[in-house]
Design an enzyme around this catalytic site. Structure first.
Site, PDB file in Angstrom:
ATOM      1  N   CYS A   7      28.146 -15.512  -4.006  1.00 26.61           N
ATOM      2  CA  CYS A   7      28.922 -14.347  -4.453  1.00 26.61           C
ATOM      3  C   CYS A   7      28.849 -14.194  -5.965  1.00 26.61           C
ATOM      4  CB  CYS A   7      30.365 -14.421  -3.962  1.00 26.61           C
ATOM      5  SG  CYS A   7      31.150 -15.993  -4.289  1.00 26.61           S
ATOM      6  N   GLU A  16      38.949 -13.450  -1.398  1.00 25.17           N
ATOM      7  CA  GLU A  16      37.812 -13.796  -2.264  1.00 25.17           C
ATOM      8  C   GLU A  16      36.598 -13.076  -1.691  1.00 25.17           C
ATOM      9  OE1 GLU A  16      37.943 -15.384  -5.008  1.00 25.17           O
ATOM     10  OE2 GLU A  16      39.970 -16.206  -4.895  1.00 25.17           O
TER      11      GLU A  16
END
Ligand code: ADP
Length: 514
Positions: A271, A237
């Site tokens: 993010c 991720e």
């Protein structure tokens, strides 16, 4: 933050106060972590599902009982405002625990699946078997949920976990360890290794059965290479440079408020934060004015009442500075916030920065900034917006803003992105029924939802025959069967099934396979 092996002093980035003293895990301890994990796997993996889930309920109750303290620890360690800690870091974990308690058993139990008619009499199942030791390496921006959700996802099917939280927010790491202890999880089921890269590297080298990594692209690639040596499966991720597309028929007030939250929540250290804002040129000016009005109302500090906290660590401040300076040198205009030349070197607080007159050669457009910046770029038509949005190495999340939902969905379908949100930002990560993960450099694999639990398991196909017949049609002897098989195949796989021909050849085959 300074640290030595025995004495790790943790300071809050927002207030500078000393908040904790802890010990770092020595790399020489990795072997004993692995041994303990293996040992614990023997009982944890075989434990009755409802008993296993009772520990999850305990953990949920412990977190709820300690909600204020947990909020405080996260807020202080990361420099977040308390609202960000409570709503974006803790609430998703509680929601996820509820989801596991209600759904995990049904998702992970043996599933019966269809069996093709040519295998008449047989039964087929898919079974989910825990892999063994799962290594979870996590980052500092949402130190609680980005550790807890993968840890819990791995634990629920019976894996044991070694977690290595970020060394930038070590107090949260220690606190999570204590929460699991207070919830009564059996010894060795989940262990926390506290330290930095070196420790992370040693844990990867210890050959766990699965690695779940959240962090930078650069580190993700290092870990993937190391894992490939031993064919250890990994989920990565990684980062994002998420676009927000505002169409001319969007609700400007809502889009401006959404953009400001999406770009500046957690000081932009998300993010999935809005890092590129593409606005239809016909509403460009009113949109910038609306955004500036919203930004002017933001308050910065470290309390429950403040909107925006501080940056979490100094290196990140330098990256933001570098990107903003690069943009300003290349002609960008700072619509709000301070020029880096006026930044207070001793403060970790950065004022939200809205930038206009953006060109594509600026780092602020192509590289992940991970800070409180909002570059606003006009577009001529939808095709240009889609082209610009997709013109990125990243593809984690995106949003489309329009009053025409059909049109917004058409744009969404053309974006190369792990998720697209219509008329809102970031929230898809908080819906545990949706997959989460990235396209392109934003990562490999998905978690959350059903597949987020099953990926931590060996997905095992089981096919079962009652074992009464002495032979099968496809077994030996082959002699005399070819034409019957050919007949059966032609009767079965054509546009229209010819059942009589099929049955005839099938019965012939049965006869020849006594
Ligand atoms: P970020 O800048 O978001 O913290 P990093 O990728 O540097 O991203 O760090 C994310 C996590 O990865 C942290 O827990 C860090 O300690 C860990 N880490 C960094 N380098 C390595 C490495 N070479 N091997 C294993 N873990 C690492």
């Amino acid at each position: 933050m300074t640290k030595t092996k025995e004495h790790w002093d943790v300071y809050s980035p927002s207030t500078g106060e000393h908040i904790y003293t802890m010990n770092e895990t020595d790399v020489t301890e990795v072997d004993s972590f692995v041994a303990k994990s293996k040992q614990a796997f023997q009982t944890w993996s075989r434990m009755d599902f409802s008993k296993r889930l009772s520990y999850f309920a305990n953990l949920r109750n412990v977190i709820l009982q300690e909600l204020d303290q947990t909020t405080d620890v996260i807020a202080k360690d990361a420099g977040k405002v308390q609202m960000d800690a409570l709503v974006a870091d803790i609430m998703p974990v509680l929601d996820f625990l509820k989801f596991l308690e209600s759904s995990a058993e049904a998702i992970l139990r043996r599933q019966k699946v269809k069996t093709p008619i040519v295998f008449i009499g047989k039964k087929s199942y898919v079974e989910y078997m825990p892999r063994g030791i799962v290594l979870v390496i996590s980052p500092w921006n949402y130190p609680f949920q980005l550790s807890m959700i993968p840890i819990l996802s791995a634990l629920v099917s019976g894996n044991t976990v070694i977690a290595k939280p970020s060394e930038i927010t070590p107090y949260v790491g220690k606190y999570m360890e204590e929460l699991f202890e207070r919830a009564g999880f059996p010894e060795g089921v989940v262990q926390f290794a506290h330290g930095g890269k070196e420790l992370g590297g040693a844990l990867v080298a210890s050959k766990p059965d699965y690695i779940f990594f959240t962090g930078s692209v650069a580190t993700g690639k290092i870990i993937a290479k190391q894992a490939a040596e031993h064919l250890i499966p990994v989920t990565l991720e990684l980062g994002g440079k998420d676009p927000m597309i505002v169409c001319r028929d969007a609700n400007i007030e809502r889009a401006a408020k959404g953009a400001v939250w999406g770009a500046f929540t957690n000081s932009g250290q998300v993010c999935m934060s809005v890092e590129r804002l593409y606005v239809d040129e016909t509403i460009y000016e009113p949109f910038i004015s609306a955004v500036k009005k919203e930004v002017a109302a933001l308050t910065q500090g470290a309390s429950k009442e403040h909107d925006v906290g501080s940056m979490t660590f100094h290196t990140q401040v330098q990256i933001v500075k570098n990107h903003v300076n690069d943009a300003l040198v290349k002609g960008a205009v700072l619509e709000t916030g301070k020029n880096p030349t006026d930044w207070d070197e001793d403060s970790m607080f950065l004022q939200p920065m809205v930038l206009s007159s953006i060109t594509n050669d600026m780092k602020i457009v192509s590289e992940e900034t991970f800070g409180p910046i909002m570059p606003i770029i006009p577009f001529k038509d939808e095709q240009e917006a889609i082209y610009l949005a997709n013109k990125s190495e990243y593809g984690l999340n995106a949003s489309v803003w329009s009053n025409d939902i059909q049109r917004a969905n058409q744009i969404a379908s053309q974006l190369v992105s792990g998720a697209v949100i219509i008329n809102d930002v970031i929230i898809s990560v908080a819906n545990h029924h949706l997959p989460f993960g990235g396209a392109k450099q934003s990562g490999v694999g998905r978690y959350h939802g059903e597949q987020g639990l099953r990926m931590f398991c060996h997905e095992k196909a089981i096919m079962q025959d009652a074992g009464k017949k002495s032979n099968e049609i496809q077994w030996y002897p082959y002699n005399g069967k070819f034409d019957d098989f050919k007949n059966m195949i032609e009767a079965f796989y054509g546009n229209q099934r010819k059942w009589v021909r099929f049955l005839k050849s099938y019965l012939n085959l049965l006869k020849k396979s006594k």
